[in-house]
Enzyme design. Sequence first.
Site, PDB file in Angstrom:
ATOM      1  N   LYS A  11      32.206 -21.839  15.346  1.00 56.81           N
ATOM      2  CA  LYS A  11      31.820 -23.162  14.852  1.00 56.81           C
ATOM      3  C   LYS A  11      31.714 -24.212  15.979  1.00 56.81           C
ATOM      4  O   LYS A  11      32.168 -23.977  17.098  1.00 56.81           O
ATOM      5  CB  LYS A  11      32.852 -23.613  13.803  1.00 56.81           C
ATOM      6  CG  LYS A  11      32.833 -22.777  12.514  1.00 56.81           C
ATOM      7  CD  LYS A  11      33.796 -23.357  11.482  1.00 56.81           C
ATOM      8  CE  LYS A  11      33.764 -22.587  10.176  1.00 56.81           C
ATOM      9  NZ  LYS A  11      34.686 -23.167   9.172  1.00 56.81           N
ATOM     10  N   TYR A  51      26.646 -23.384   2.771  1.00 58.29           N
ATOM     11  CA  TYR A  51      27.918 -23.722   2.127  1.00 58.29           C
ATOM     12  C   TYR A  51      27.723 -24.203   0.681  1.00 58.29           C
ATOM     13  O   TYR A  51      28.582 -24.908   0.146  1.00 58.29           O
ATOM     14  CB  TYR A  51      28.664 -24.769   2.950  1.00 58.29           C
ATOM     15  CG  TYR A  51      29.390 -24.189   4.156  1.00 58.29           C
ATOM     16  CD1 TYR A  51      30.492 -23.355   3.986  1.00 58.29           C
ATOM     17  CD2 TYR A  51      28.981 -24.470   5.450  1.00 58.29           C
ATOM     18  CE1 TYR A  51      31.166 -22.806   5.071  1.00 58.29           C
ATOM     19  CE2 TYR A  51      29.658 -23.928   6.550  1.00 58.29           C
ATOM     20  CZ  TYR A  51      30.746 -23.099   6.349  1.00 58.29           C
ATOM     21  OH  TYR A  51      31.420 -22.562   7.422  1.00 58.29           O
ATOM     22  N   ASN A 114      37.895 -25.586  12.250  1.00 58.26           N
ATOM     23  CA  ASN A 114      38.776 -24.428  12.392  1.00 58.26           C
ATOM     24  C   ASN A 114      38.131 -23.229  13.094  1.00 58.26           C
ATOM     25  O   ASN A 114      38.501 -22.093  12.876  1.00 58.26           O
ATOM     26  CB  ASN A 114      39.376 -24.041  11.036  1.00 58.26           C
ATOM     27  CG  ASN A 114      38.318 -23.666  10.025  1.00 58.26           C
ATOM     28  OD1 ASN A 114      37.141 -23.700  10.325  1.00 58.26           O
ATOM     29  ND2 ASN A 114      38.744 -23.302   8.829  1.00 58.26           N
ATOM     30  N   HIS A 117      34.067 -18.949  11.135  1.00 57.62           N
ATOM     31  CA  HIS A 117      33.808 -18.547   9.749  1.00 57.62           C
ATOM     32  C   HIS A 117      33.731 -17.029   9.724  1.00 57.62           C
ATOM     33  O   HIS A 117      33.208 -16.430  10.658  1.00 57.62           O
ATOM     34  CB  HIS A 117      32.471 -19.115   9.256  1.00 57.62           C
ATOM     35  CG  HIS A 117      31.943 -18.396   8.052  1.00 57.62           C
ATOM     36  ND1 HIS A 117      32.353 -18.701   6.780  1.00 57.62           N
ATOM     37  CD2 HIS A 117      31.090 -17.349   7.929  1.00 57.62           C
ATOM     38  CE1 HIS A 117      31.748 -17.879   5.922  1.00 57.62           C
ATOM     39  NE2 HIS A 117      30.983 -17.046   6.601  1.00 57.62           N
ATOM     40  N   GLU A 128      24.978 -13.082   3.992  1.00 61.77           N
ATOM     41  CA  GLU A 128      25.047 -13.955   5.169  1.00 61.77           C
ATOM     42  C   GLU A 128      24.364 -13.316   6.378  1.00 61.77           C
ATOM     43  O   GLU A 128      23.677 -13.993   7.141  1.00 61.77           O
ATOM     44  CB  GLU A 128      26.511 -14.304   5.467  1.00 61.77           C
ATOM     45  CG  GLU A 128      27.107 -15.192   4.380  1.00 61.77           C
ATOM     46  CD  GLU A 128      28.620 -15.421   4.490  1.00 61.77           C
ATOM     47  OE1 GLU A 128      29.157 -16.125   3.621  1.00 61.77           O
ATOM     48  OE2 GLU A 128      29.255 -14.894   5.431  1.00 61.77           O
TER      49      GLU A 128
HETATM   50  P1  RTP Z   1      35.205 -19.771   6.109  1.00 59.73           P
HETATM   51  O1  RTP Z   1      34.500 -19.687   4.770  1.00 59.73           O
HETATM   52  O2  RTP Z   1      34.648 -20.828   7.019  1.00 59.73           O
HETATM   53  O3  RTP Z   1      35.384 -18.458   6.786  1.00 59.73           O
HETATM   54  O4  RTP Z   1      36.682 -20.279   5.843  1.00 59.73           O
HETATM   55  P2  RTP Z   1      37.659 -19.946   4.668  1.00 59.73           P
HETATM   56  O5  RTP Z   1      37.084 -18.892   3.758  1.00 59.73           O
HETATM   57  O6  RTP Z   1      38.957 -19.719   5.316  1.00 59.73           O
HETATM   58  O7  RTP Z   1      37.678 -21.335   3.908  1.00 59.73           O
HETATM   59  P3  RTP Z   1      36.834 -21.857   2.648  1.00 59.73           P
HETATM   60  O8  RTP Z   1      37.806 -22.207   1.594  1.00 59.73           O
HETATM   61  O9  RTP Z   1      35.720 -20.912   2.326  1.00 59.73           O
HETATM   62  O10 RTP Z   1      36.244 -23.213   3.215  1.00 59.73           O
HETATM   63  C1  RTP Z   1      35.099 -23.195   4.035  1.00 59.73           C
HETATM   64  C2  RTP Z   1      35.307 -24.145   5.184  1.00 59.73           C
HETATM   65  O11 RTP Z   1      35.360 -25.475   4.699  1.00 59.73           O
HETATM   66  C3  RTP Z   1      36.224 -26.246   5.534  1.00 59.73           C
HETATM   67  N1  RTP Z   1      37.294 -26.815   4.733  1.00 59.73           N
HETATM   68  N2  RTP Z   1      37.678 -28.051   4.868  1.00 59.73           N
HETATM   69  N3  RTP Z   1      39.036 -30.529   4.577  1.00 59.73           N
HETATM   70  C4  RTP Z   1      39.395 -29.501   3.810  1.00 59.73           C
HETATM   71  O12 RTP Z   1      40.286 -29.569   2.999  1.00 59.73           O
HETATM   72  C5  RTP Z   1      38.686 -28.236   3.989  1.00 59.73           C
HETATM   73  N4  RTP Z   1      38.921 -27.114   3.307  1.00 59.73           N
HETATM   74  C6  RTP Z   1      38.022 -26.214   3.778  1.00 59.73           C
HETATM   75  C7  RTP Z   1      36.775 -25.308   6.592  1.00 59.73           C
HETATM   76  O13 RTP Z   1      35.942 -25.429   7.760  1.00 59.73           O
HETATM   77  C8  RTP Z   1      36.621 -23.947   5.951  1.00 59.73           C
HETATM   78  O14 RTP Z   1      36.563 -22.915   6.920  1.00 59.73           O
HETATM   79 MG    MG Z   2      35.122 -18.985   2.915  1.00 60.25          MG
END
Ligand code: RTP
Ligand code: MG
Length: 140
Positions: A11, A51, A114, A117, A128
């Site tokens: 990212k 997203y 973070n 992804h 994807e």
């Molecule tokens: P990713 O999809 O990026 O691999 O990450 P993940 O499954 O661990 O997290 P996900 O719940 O799918 O959320 C996608 C991305 O959104 C951002 N995020 N921001 N500010 C917040 O509370 C928040 N929560 C999620 C993060 O960049 C996350 O990786």
């Molecule tokens: Mg995710």
Amino acid sequence: MAIQRTFSIIKPDATKRNLTGAIAAKFEAAGLRIIASKRIQLSLAQAQDFYGVHSERPFFGELTEFMISEPIVVQVLEGEDAIAKNREVMGATNPADAADGTIRKEFALSIGENSVHGSDAPETAAEEIAYFFSGLELVG
Ligand code: RTP
Ligand code: MG
């Protein structure tokens, strides 16, 4: 477990801090082979589309603006149980909860910025990968 492919994004927070190589090294050390890789910059429409599942979440605007703020590196990783293994190497979404040695523990700045992804299931991995790469670009 069979050999799988998963989709990864390094990212903007990570490309900006020259962490592309350090993150790729983590994948390779875990036995994930990088079989496709390119540096691109997303448009806002592409980030919103990618997203889309999060479009109703309060962080959607912040997330999509972040994802277009700098170039990203999109990659396809291949290996034994690659989807789960990559999620393990990435660590928890929030770096405060991520285990020692994970990418997010070492490099992530916050729950939003973070660093990586990774696909969360075989169906999303296939979608994807196909969104960003043609079959000819995957060199296993
Ligand atoms: P990713 O999809 O990026 O691999 O990450 P993940 O499954 O661990 O997290 P996900 O719940 O799918 O959320 C996608 C991305 O959104 C951002 N995020 N921001 N500010 C917040 O509370 C928040 N929560 C999620 C993060 O960049 C996350 O990786
Ligand atoms: Mg995710």
